[in-house]
Structures are given as structure tokens and as C-alpha cells.
Design a protein around this motif. Structure first.
Motif, PDB file in Angstrom:
ATOM      1  N   CYS A  95       0.821  -1.217   0.000  1.00  0.00           N
ATOM      2  CA  CYS A  95       0.000   0.000   0.000  1.00  0.00           C
ATOM      3  C   CYS A  95       0.853   1.263   0.000  1.00  0.00           C
ATOM      4  O   CYS A  95       2.000   1.256   0.430  1.00  0.00           O
ATOM      5  N   ARG A  96       0.225   2.365  -0.427  1.00  0.00           N
ATOM      6  CA  ARG A  96       0.978   3.621  -0.488  1.00  0.00           C
ATOM      7  C   ARG A  96       0.861   4.438   0.790  1.00  0.00           C
ATOM      8  O   ARG A  96       1.659   5.337   1.022  1.00  0.00           O
ATOM      9  N   ASP A  97      -0.156   4.158   1.603  1.00  0.00           N
ATOM     10  CA  ASP A  97      -0.377   4.938   2.820  1.00  0.00           C
ATOM     11  C   ASP A  97      -0.322   3.987   4.024  1.00  0.00           C
ATOM     12  O   ASP A  97      -1.295   3.312   4.349  1.00  0.00           O
ATOM     13  N   TYR A 154      -0.646 -10.596   8.998  1.00  0.00           N
ATOM     14  CA  TYR A 154      -0.333  -9.713   7.873  1.00  0.00           C
ATOM     15  C   TYR A 154       0.860  -8.822   8.174  1.00  0.00           C
ATOM     16  O   TYR A 154       1.260  -8.654   9.328  1.00  0.00           O
ATOM     17  N   MET A 155       1.395  -8.262   7.087  1.00  0.00           N
ATOM     18  CA  MET A 155       2.470  -7.285   7.192  1.00  0.00           C
ATOM     19  C   MET A 155       2.206  -6.224   6.133  1.00  0.00           C
ATOM     20  O   MET A 155       1.684  -6.533   5.066  1.00  0.00           O
ATOM     21  N   ILE A 156       2.546  -4.975   6.439  1.00  0.00           N
ATOM     22  CA  ILE A 156       2.315  -3.891   5.491  1.00  0.00           C
ATOM     23  C   ILE A 156       3.651  -3.450   4.908  1.00  0.00           C
ATOM     24  O   ILE A 156       4.591  -3.186   5.650  1.00  0.00           O
ATOM     25  N   ILE A 157       3.742  -3.422   3.597  1.00  0.00           N
ATOM     26  CA  ILE A 157       4.974  -2.947   2.945  1.00  0.00           C
ATOM     27  C   ILE A 157       4.606  -1.839   1.965  1.00  0.00           C
ATOM     28  O   ILE A 157       3.623  -1.962   1.219  1.00  0.00           O
ATOM     29  N   HIS A 158       5.393  -0.784   1.964  1.00  0.00           N
ATOM     30  CA  HIS A 158       5.073   0.367   1.113  1.00  0.00           C
ATOM     31  C   HIS A 158       5.274   0.077  -0.372  1.00  0.00           C
ATOM     32  O   HIS A 158       6.263  -0.523  -0.778  1.00  0.00           O
ATOM     33  N   ILE A 159       4.296   0.531  -1.162  1.00  0.00           N
ATOM     34  CA  ILE A 159       4.478   0.571  -2.621  1.00  0.00           C
ATOM     35  C   ILE A 159       3.680   1.756  -3.161  1.00  0.00           C
ATOM     36  O   ILE A 159       2.558   2.003  -2.712  1.00  0.00           O
ATOM     37  N   ASP A 160       4.271   2.494  -4.083  1.00  0.00           N
ATOM     38  CA  ASP A 160       3.499   3.464  -4.858  1.00  0.00           C
ATOM     39  C   ASP A 160       3.573   2.989  -6.296  1.00  0.00           C
ATOM     40  O   ASP A 160       4.610   3.111  -6.949  1.00  0.00           O
ATOM     41  N   LEU A 161       2.454   2.428  -6.766  1.00  0.00           N
ATOM     42  CA  LEU A 161       2.476   1.813  -8.097  1.00  0.00           C
ATOM     43  C   LEU A 161       2.684   2.809  -9.217  1.00  0.00           C
ATOM     44  O   LEU A 161       3.015   2.423 -10.342  1.00  0.00           O
ATOM     45  N   ALA A 162       2.491   4.100  -8.923  1.00  0.00           N
ATOM     46  CA  ALA A 162       2.710   5.100  -9.964  1.00  0.00           C
ATOM     47  C   ALA A 162       4.199   5.300 -10.220  1.00  0.00           C
ATOM     48  O   ALA A 162       4.583   5.843 -11.254  1.00  0.00           O
ATOM     49  N   LEU A 169       7.916   3.727 -10.732  1.00  0.00           N
ATOM     50  CA  LEU A 169       8.613   2.482 -11.075  1.00  0.00           C
ATOM     51  C   LEU A 169       9.719   2.188 -10.068  1.00  0.00           C
ATOM     52  O   LEU A 169       9.968   1.027  -9.720  1.00  0.00           O
ATOM     53  N   GLU A 170      10.366   3.249  -9.551  1.00  0.00           N
ATOM     54  CA  GLU A 170      11.412   3.029  -8.554  1.00  0.00           C
ATOM     55  C   GLU A 170      10.805   2.446  -7.285  1.00  0.00           C
ATOM     56  O   GLU A 170      11.388   1.556  -6.650  1.00  0.00           O
ATOM     57  N   SER A 171       9.613   2.937  -6.922  1.00  0.00           N
ATOM     58  CA  SER A 171       8.956   2.414  -5.725  1.00  0.00           C
ATOM     59  C   SER A 171       8.586   0.936  -5.896  1.00  0.00           C
ATOM     60  O   SER A 171       8.688   0.142  -4.961  1.00  0.00           O
ATOM     61  N   VAL A 172       8.161   0.560  -7.099  1.00  0.00           N
ATOM     62  CA  VAL A 172       7.831  -0.851  -7.355  1.00  0.00           C
ATOM     63  C   VAL A 172       9.080  -1.713  -7.167  1.00  0.00           C
ATOM     64  O   VAL A 172       9.044  -2.763  -6.509  1.00  0.00           O
ATOM     65  N   ARG A 173      10.210  -1.239  -7.700  1.00  0.00           N
ATOM     66  CA  ARG A 173      11.458  -2.006  -7.553  1.00  0.00           C
ATOM     67  C   ARG A 173      11.882  -2.097  -6.082  1.00  0.00           C
ATOM     68  O   ARG A 173      12.341  -3.144  -5.618  1.00  0.00           O
ATOM     69  N   GLN A 174      11.687  -0.979  -5.370  1.00  0.00           N
ATOM     70  CA  GLN A 174      12.043  -0.980  -3.949  1.00  0.00           C
ATOM     71  C   GLN A 174      11.148  -1.960  -3.175  1.00  0.00           C
ATOM     72  O   GLN A 174      11.607  -2.674  -2.292  1.00  0.00           O
ATOM     73  N   PHE A 175       9.870  -2.005  -3.529  1.00  0.00           N
ATOM     74  CA  PHE A 175       8.944  -2.934  -2.883  1.00  0.00           C
ATOM     75  C   PHE A 175       9.447  -4.375  -3.032  1.00  0.00           C
ATOM     76  O   PHE A 175       9.442  -5.156  -2.074  1.00  0.00           O
ATOM     77  N   VAL A 176       9.871  -4.706  -4.245  1.00  0.00           N
ATOM     78  CA  VAL A 176      10.325  -6.080  -4.491  1.00  0.00           C
ATOM     79  C   VAL A 176      11.551  -6.392  -3.615  1.00  0.00           C
ATOM     80  O   VAL A 176      11.641  -7.466  -3.002  1.00  0.00           O
ATOM     81  N   HIS A 232      -1.768   0.093 -14.917  1.00  0.00           N
ATOM     82  CA  HIS A 232      -1.117  -0.868 -15.819  1.00  0.00           C
ATOM     83  C   HIS A 232       0.407  -0.952 -15.651  1.00  0.00           C
ATOM     84  O   HIS A 232       0.925  -2.012 -15.302  1.00  0.00           O
ATOM     85  N   LEU A 233       1.125   0.155 -15.872  1.00  0.00           N
ATOM     86  CA  LEU A 233       2.591   0.045 -15.952  1.00  0.00           C
ATOM     87  C   LEU A 233       3.212  -0.413 -14.631  1.00  0.00           C
ATOM     88  O   LEU A 233       4.113  -1.255 -14.620  1.00  0.00           O
ATOM     89  N   GLY A 234       2.735   0.133 -13.503  1.00  0.00           N
ATOM     90  CA  GLY A 234       3.271  -0.284 -12.207  1.00  0.00           C
ATOM     91  C   GLY A 234       3.057  -1.774 -11.976  1.00  0.00           C
ATOM     92  O   GLY A 234       3.971  -2.498 -11.547  1.00  0.00           O
ATOM     93  N   HIS A 235       1.845  -2.243 -12.282  1.00  0.00           N
ATOM     94  CA  HIS A 235       1.561  -3.673 -12.108  1.00  0.00           C
ATOM     95  C   HIS A 235       2.319  -4.530 -13.118  1.00  0.00           C
ATOM     96  O   HIS A 235       2.752  -5.644 -12.795  1.00  0.00           O
ATOM     97  N   PHE A 236       2.481  -4.005 -14.336  1.00  0.00           N
ATOM     98  CA  PHE A 236       3.216  -4.755 -15.352  1.00  0.00           C
ATOM     99  C   PHE A 236       4.646  -5.038 -14.869  1.00  0.00           C
ATOM    100  O   PHE A 236       5.146  -6.163 -14.959  1.00  0.00           O
TER     101      PHE A 236
END
Ligand code: NDP
Length: 316
Positions: free
Chosen positions: A33-35, A53-61, A63-70, A112-116
Motif C-alpha cells: 500500500c501507499r499509505d 499480515y504485514m504492510i509494505i510500502h508501494i506506490d504503483l505510480a 517504477l522506482e517504488s515498485v522495484r524498492q517494494f520487491v 497498468h505500468l506499475g503492475h506490469f
């Protein structure tokens, strides 16, 4: 050990209820989640058991945040057994496009792009899962499909010849087809992309990896925050209209249970398909595999979209 599922956009609506349903059925849920503050609060409010559960930050908008999430997910050392791509934005009243950090139109960048990018990176993790089978589920919607009643209201989605993507999707481009900005169409286009991505993932990777890729339409969940950016009167009337006139209304809780079912129930082991419970809700209605729109079942479209998306997210 418990099986682990990642759900994007688990801080609201369908995603939150899916997180709850999966946690209650014994899964360990990563709420992406972003918040973080909001997610902590709503997880408690809906009664997700602590330790489930565990909460991990992601901002799908971003691309750097998506990589950091992974990277952050891998650092906790859990296996990944299912990934649910659920987060989305819908901004029907926008007059001018908003832009992602990379300069892409925000709706398509997020949905789309963030999820892709996320799907592509997390394939490695899903491949290592011992689940039989591992699953990758992407939320779809009836409005992707003008052949169905619920999808007939204009504007219709249309990826055209993907000119906007081919040209790099930054200023002055705002739409995938390269035409004039239309925020409702941007949302529908992004959901067509979600289904094309699911089908292309299936075509490329199902046989070699055994991962099951599918999509679902959870029903019209007219009360979620997805409609927060609409006129207040619309937000009031839309649920009533769906409840009493179209009969399409589905509660947030039921929509979440449907997502959880697609993840856990062996009846949903078919790959490359789009599940629906129909647009009119019947008591005890069962899910069925529904045909997707002509654009969303076009294999050439899927392949071209895949290649252009790879370039836009920096995988190629
Ligand atoms: P909500 O608006 O209630 O939830 C959307 C979720 O996505 C929220 O958790 C939101 O976070 C999150 N999100 C938005 N942008 C980002 C971002 N940049 N990074 C990370 N997370 C983000 O919508 P719904 O629950 O209704 O929709 C969920 C899915 O279901 C969508 O894919 C939608 O297309 C699909 N769907 C919904 C239908 C409906 O009738 N509601 C019908 C068919 C499909 P935050 O809480 O911070 O805002």
C-alpha cells in the motif's frame, strides 16, 4: 508454514476485504500500500488478526517504488505463493492529465505500468513457490468490455494502434492511442491492458512455470472509494441504481471473498481466463469463465502491448 499472498491496494474496498478474507482463511497477507498509516488503521478496523499480515510500502505510480517494494519483500525471506494486482485509480473529473514521476499519464502508469513491472519482477518469486499452483491474479472490470451491457456506456476503451505508447507516452502524449485526454477512457484502457497482460503472461509463462494467471470481475462494488473522485451526487445515487435498478450491486465484503476464492479455491485453477459472477447478481450464482472484449482477446495486441510496456518500465 502459511502460504503468502501479496495484495496491492489493500487499504480500501475490494483489496482490503480480500486481505481480510485471505488472512481469516489462514494465509499470510502482505498488504502492498501507499499509505502505511491508513493501512495500519483499516486493517485493525476490519479485524485482521495480528500476526496474519504485514504492510509494505508501494506506490504503483512510481517504477522506482515498485522495484524498492520487491527488494523489501525479498528481504523478509518469505516464499511468494500468490500475487493479487488490485490497486487502481479512477479520476473521471480530471480536466488535465496528471503525470507519474517518470512523466507517464497517471491512471495508466498506476493501473497498468506499475503492475506490469511488478508482475514481471515477481515471476521469479512465484516460480520458487511450492504452492500447487502459484497464482497471479489481476482485477478486471466489466467496463473493459463494450460487448457487455455494463460496458456500453461511452467512452469506450480503445488502445488504437498504441501510438501513445510507441511514442514514449510522455508529454504531449496522454493516451495509449495517442489521442485526446479522456480520464474515463484512460481508466478503461488501463483495465484492457490488465487483461491483455494476464493473457500474455499466460501465453509466455504458464506452461514453463505452472503458474496460474487469471483475472476476475468481482461485480459492481458501488460503495468503494474508487468513486471518490466523482460528483457527490453520483456517489450517492450509483449504489442505489446498482442495487435497485440493474441488480449489479455487490458488497465490498463479498467482492473480497470472491478475490480470495480465486486465489485459494482449486475450482479456479484454469490459467489465462477471466472469471465473472455475471452482472446481475443471482443468489448462489456460481462463477463462470467469461469471454473478454475483442481488443482484450487480440493476441497481436497483447504481444505489442507487452513489448512497448517493457520499454516504458525499463525492462528492455
Ligand atoms: P478503492 O479505491 O476502494 O481501492 C483502490 C486501492 O488502490 C486503494 O487501496 C488505494 O490506496 C490503492 N491505490 C491507488 N493508487 C495507488 C498507488 N499509486 N499505489 C499503491 N496503491 C494505490 O477501489 P476498489 O476497491 O473499488 O477497486 C479495486 C480494484 O477492483 C480495481 O482494480 C478496480 O478496477 C477493480 N474493480 C472495482 C469495481 C467496483 O465496482 N468498485 C468493479 C470492477 C473492478 P489508498 O487507500 O491509499 O487510496
Amino acid at each position: 508454514p502459511k502460504s503468502t499472498v501479496i495484495i496491492t491496494g489493500a487499504s480500501s474496498g475490494v483489496g482490503l476485504q480480500a486481505a481480510k478474507a485471505l488472512a481469516l482463511s489462514g494465509w499470510y497477507v502482505i498488504m502492498a500500500c501507499r499509505d502505511l498509516e491508513k493501512t495500519r488503521r483499516v486493517a485493525k478496523e476490519v479485524g485482521m488478526p495480528s500476526g496474519s499480515y504485514m504492510i509494505i510500502h508501494i506506490d504503483l505510480a512510481s517504477l522506482e517504488s515498485v522495484r524498492q517494494f520487491v527488494r523489501d519483500f525479498r528481504a523478509i525471506g518469505r516464499s511468494l505463493d500468490a500475487l493479487v494486482c488490485n490497486a487502481a485509480i479512477y479520476m473521471p473529473l480530471l480536466k488535465e492529465p496528471l503525470r507519474s514521476p517518470e512523466g507517464y499519464e497517471l491512471t495508466v502508469a498506476t493501473n497498468h505500468l506499475g503492475h506490469f513491472l511488478l508482475c514481471n519482477l515477481m515471476l521469479e518469486d512465484l516460480k520458487k513457490s511450492s504452492a500447487s499452483p502459484p497464482k497471479l491474479v489481476i482485477l478486471g472490470t466489466v467496463t473493459h468490455n463494450p460487448d457487455e451491457l455494463g460496458g456500453k456506456i461511452p467512452p469506450r476503451p480503445d488502445l488504437g494502434d498504441l501510438k501513445g505508447f510507441a511514442e514514449g507516452f510522455k508529454e504531449p502524449y496522454t493516451m495509449i492511442d495517442g489521442k485526446k485526454f479522456e480520464p474515463v477512457k484512460a481508466y478503461k484502457d488501463s483495465k484492457v491492458c490488465n487483461i491483455l497482460t494476464m493473457r500474455e503472461l499466460h501465453r509466455r509463462y504458464h506452461e514453463s512455470t505452472g503458474i496460474v494467471f487469471n483475472s476476475l470481475y468481482p461485480g459492481c462494488v458501488a460503495t468503494t472509494a474508487l468513486f471518490r473522485n466523482h460528483y457527490p451526487l453520483f456517489q450517492k445515487l450509483f449504489p442505489l441504481f446498482q442495487k435497485h435498478i440493474t441488480g449489479g450491486f455487490v458488497s465490498e465484503e463479498l467482492s473480497g471473498q470472491r478475490v480470495a476464492q480465486v486465489v485459494t479455491d482449486p475450482a479456479f485453477a484454469q490459467s489465462g481466463v477471466y472469471w465473472s459472477w455475471g452482472n446481475r447478481q443471482k443468489k448462489n450464482g456460481n462463477a463462470f469463465v467469461q469471454k473478454v472484449s475483442s481488443q482484450a482477446r487480440d493476441d497481436e495486441n497483447a504481444e505489442r502491448l507487452w513489448e512497448l510496456s517493457e520499454q516504458l518500465v525499463g525492462l528492455k
